[in-house]
Design a protein around this motif. Structure first.
Motif, short mmCIF file in Angstrom:
data_model
loop_
_atom_site.label_atom_id
_atom_site.label_comp_id
_atom_site.label_asym_id
_atom_site.label_seq_id
_atom_site.Cartn_x
_atom_site.Cartn_y
_atom_site.Cartn_z
N ARG A 1 4.37 13.26 -12.94
CA ARG A 1 4.75 13.10 -14.35
C ARG A 1 3.62 13.46 -15.29
O ARG A 1 3.84 13.65 -16.49
CB ARG A 1 5.16 11.64 -14.64
N GLY A 2 2.39 13.54 -14.76
CA GLY A 2 1.23 13.75 -15.62
C GLY A 2 0.92 12.53 -16.45
O GLY A 2 0.47 12.63 -17.60
N ASP A 3 1.13 11.34 -15.88
CA ASP A 3 0.96 10.09 -16.61
C ASP A 3 -0.36 9.44 -16.20
O ASP A 3 -0.45 8.70 -15.22
CB ASP A 3 2.14 9.16 -16.29
N ALA A 4 -1.41 9.71 -16.98
CA ALA A 4 -2.74 9.21 -16.65
C ALA A 4 -2.83 7.70 -16.75
O ALA A 4 -3.51 7.05 -15.96
CB ALA A 4 -3.77 9.86 -17.57
N GLU A 5 -2.15 7.10 -17.73
CA GLU A 5 -2.22 5.65 -17.90
C GLU A 5 -1.56 4.94 -16.71
O GLU A 5 -2.08 3.93 -16.23
CB GLU A 5 -1.55 5.25 -19.21
N ALA A 6 -0.44 5.45 -16.25
CA ALA A 6 0.22 4.83 -15.09
C ALA A 6 -0.66 4.95 -13.85
O ALA A 6 -0.73 4.03 -13.03
CB ALA A 6 1.58 5.48 -14.85
N TYR A 7 -1.34 6.09 -13.72
CA TYR A 7 -2.24 6.30 -12.59
C TYR A 7 -3.40 5.32 -12.65
O TYR A 7 -3.75 4.67 -11.66
CB TYR A 7 -2.72 7.75 -12.59
N ALA A 8 -4.00 5.18 -13.83
CA ALA A 8 -5.15 4.28 -13.99
C ALA A 8 -4.77 2.83 -13.71
O ALA A 8 -5.58 2.05 -13.21
CB ALA A 8 -5.73 4.42 -15.39
N ALA A 9 -3.53 2.46 -13.99
CA ALA A 9 -3.08 1.08 -13.76
C ALA A 9 -3.02 0.75 -12.28
O ALA A 9 -2.97 -0.43 -11.91
CB ALA A 9 -1.71 0.87 -14.41
N LEU A 10 -3.03 1.75 -11.43
CA LEU A 10 -3.00 1.52 -9.99
C LEU A 10 -4.40 1.28 -9.41
O LEU A 10 -4.53 1.06 -8.21
CB LEU A 10 -2.39 2.74 -9.28
N VAL B 1 -16.77 10.13 -10.79
CA VAL B 1 -16.22 9.40 -11.94
C VAL B 1 -16.17 7.93 -11.58
O VAL B 1 -15.55 7.54 -10.58
CB VAL B 1 -14.80 9.92 -12.28
N SER B 2 -16.82 7.08 -12.39
CA SER B 2 -16.88 5.64 -12.10
C SER B 2 -16.29 4.85 -13.26
O SER B 2 -16.60 5.12 -14.43
CB SER B 2 -18.33 5.21 -11.87
N GLY B 3 -15.46 3.88 -12.94
CA GLY B 3 -14.88 3.00 -13.95
C GLY B 3 -13.52 3.50 -14.43
O GLY B 3 -13.27 4.70 -14.50
N ARG B 4 -12.66 2.54 -14.77
CA ARG B 4 -11.29 2.89 -15.14
C ARG B 4 -11.23 3.70 -16.43
O ARG B 4 -10.41 4.62 -16.56
CB ARG B 4 -10.45 1.63 -15.28
N GLU B 5 -12.11 3.41 -17.41
CA GLU B 5 -12.07 4.13 -18.68
C GLU B 5 -12.37 5.61 -18.47
O GLU B 5 -11.66 6.48 -18.98
CB GLU B 5 -13.07 3.51 -19.66
N ARG B 6 -13.41 5.91 -17.71
CA ARG B 6 -13.75 7.30 -17.44
C ARG B 6 -12.69 7.95 -16.56
O ARG B 6 -12.38 9.13 -16.70
CB ARG B 6 -15.12 7.40 -16.76
N PHE B 7 -12.14 7.18 -15.63
CA PHE B 7 -11.08 7.70 -14.77
C PHE B 7 -9.87 8.13 -15.61
O PHE B 7 -9.30 9.21 -15.41
CB PHE B 7 -10.67 6.64 -13.75
N LEU B 8 -9.48 7.28 -16.55
CA LEU B 8 -8.34 7.59 -17.41
C LEU B 8 -8.59 8.86 -18.21
O LEU B 8 -7.70 9.73 -18.31
CB LEU B 8 -8.08 6.41 -18.35
N ILE C 1 0.84 -1.20 0.00
CA ILE C 1 0.00 0.00 0.00
C ILE C 1 0.88 1.25 0.00
O ILE C 1 0.57 2.26 -0.66
CB ILE C 1 -0.96 -0.02 1.21
N GLY C 2 1.98 1.21 0.74
CA GLY C 2 2.92 2.31 0.68
C GLY C 2 3.48 2.52 -0.72
O GLY C 2 3.67 3.65 -1.17
N GLY C 3 3.71 1.41 -1.43
CA GLY C 3 4.17 1.50 -2.80
C GLY C 3 3.13 2.12 -3.72
O GLY C 3 3.47 2.86 -4.66
N LEU C 4 1.85 1.83 -3.45
CA LEU C 4 0.78 2.46 -4.23
C LEU C 4 0.79 3.97 -4.05
O LEU C 4 0.63 4.73 -5.02
CB LEU C 4 -0.59 1.91 -3.79
N ARG C 5 0.96 4.43 -2.80
CA ARG C 5 1.01 5.87 -2.55
C ARG C 5 2.15 6.51 -3.34
O ARG C 5 2.00 7.57 -3.95
CB ARG C 5 1.21 6.15 -1.06
N ALA C 6 3.33 5.88 -3.28
CA ALA C 6 4.50 6.43 -3.97
C ALA C 6 4.27 6.44 -5.48
O ALA C 6 4.62 7.41 -6.17
CB ALA C 6 5.74 5.62 -3.62
N ALA C 7 3.68 5.36 -6.01
CA ALA C 7 3.43 5.29 -7.46
C ALA C 7 2.37 6.31 -7.87
O ALA C 7 2.45 6.90 -8.97
CB ALA C 7 2.97 3.88 -7.84
#
Length: 341
Positions: free
Chosen positions: A234-243, A258-265, A221-227
């Motif tokens: 970085r402004g990396d939406a795809e990396a954020y959505a992968a979490l 906002v619901s669902g990974r597609e809309r989140f991305l 979970i600490g790794g999730l916070r850091a990621a």
């Protein structure tokens, strides 16, 4: 060498919940202070007598000539004050008796609160003399405090006031309520109290952890916070959505849910096009696991490089995150934040 003065006020020497939690505090203190000494003042086994007229008279009498023996009524008081003065930290375990503190604990304080020993009168006001000390209080009660009444439990306020009078103002309270409930409820509340003690001895920035969180869970979970912070900076939406889980929910001020990974991305990509984050720092305060879910609350600080307004761009925010254990490991399931006024 650090010294802990432990004062137990429970009338029960066996089966006392406040004593058992104080035992755990003592273990953690000893681990954190190798070579430290613990002084135990057990008021059930060795009760301090209540004040009598002779002792009060001795308190008020002029000091004896230099080198002369102290009046008989001061011998115990002097010994208790010397013991108290030698300690760096106080640990007081005290169950609730008739809405206030036990009489044995009251008698103890009657002997150690003395003019020019633990407090002084300076320019017409009282000043505590033990300002270098800190304290932890473990309280226990059978019932639960009423949410609508702030005066149904005088013990904690009384102890805080007494300690402040002698100069001890840094005080932590570990409160055990509902101890007359069923075993499951009682065990859960005791586990929470132990977690609070763990937090007192944790490194700065570590949250209070409740429930069956393993070291591996905390690391992941600490790794999730850091990621998360890295992806936002970085402004990396795809990396954020992968979490996040497939059904991630994002709740931020000024935006619809906002619901669902597609809309989140899509939402995060649009956000990163209009704004750039210089830093994103989180301070988790509490995390509790139940089954495959873990809920974390804390604070986060945001610094913008460009763009920025109220709501999601507020410099100081409080957050609640829900993590879910998936086949891929822990992932964000709910992300919610609000600006701190």
């Amino acid at each position: 060498m650090k010294r802990l003065l432990r004062i137990d006020a429970s009338a029960r020497t066996q089966g006392s919940i406040s004593r058992s939690v104080a035992d755990y505090f003592q273990v953690r203190w000893t681990e954190s202070n190798p070579g430290g000494r613990v002084i135990v003042r057990d008021l059930a086994r060795y009760p301090v007598p209540h004040l009598d007229a002779a002792t009060i008279a001795a308190f008020l009498a002029p000091p004896p000539p230099s080198g002369g023996p102290p009046p008989e009524g001061l011998v115990l008081s002097d010994a208790l004050i010397d013991e108290l003065s030698s300690a760096d930290h106080l640990l007081i375990s005290s169950p609730l008796y008739n809405l206030t503190l036990p009489s044995t604990l009251k008698a103890y304080f009657d002997h150690v609160i003395r003019n020019d020993r633990t407090f002084a009168q300076v320019e017409g006001r009282y000043v505590g003399l033990l300002t270098s000390k800190s304290a932890s209080i473990v309280t226990a009660r059978g019932g639960v405090a009423s949410p609508t009444a702030d005066d149904d439990e005088l013990q904690t306020r009384t102890l805080r006031a007494i300690l402040a009078f002698i100069g001890v103002t840094k005080v932590d309270v570990i409160s055990l309520e509902g101890m007359s409930g069923d075993e499951a409820s009682r065990s859960r509340r005791i586990a929470y109290a132990r977690a609070e003690i763990d937090h007192l001895f944790a490194s700065p920035g570590e949250p209070v952890c409740l429930g069956p969180l393993t070291e591996e869970d905390r690391r992941e979970i600490g790794g999730l916070r850091a990621a998360q912070a890295a992806a936002i900076q970085r402004g990396d939406a795809e990396a954020y959505a992968a979490l996040c889980t497939d059904d991630i929910q994002l709740l931020i001020p000024g935006h619809e849910v906002v619901s669902g990974r597609e809309r989140f991305l899509a939402c995060e990509a649009e956000l990163f096009r209009s704004a750039s984050f210089a830093s994103f720092r989180k301070t988790p305060e509490r995390i509790e696991r139940s089954g495959d879910l873990a809920v974390e609350v804390g604070r986060q600080e945001v610094a913008m490089r460009r763009g920025g307004a109220a709501g999601v761009f507020a410099a100081r925010q409080k957050y609640t995150h829900v993590f879910r254990r998936t086949a891929q490991g822990w992932r964000f399931a709910v992300l919610m934040s609000n600006a701190i006024e």
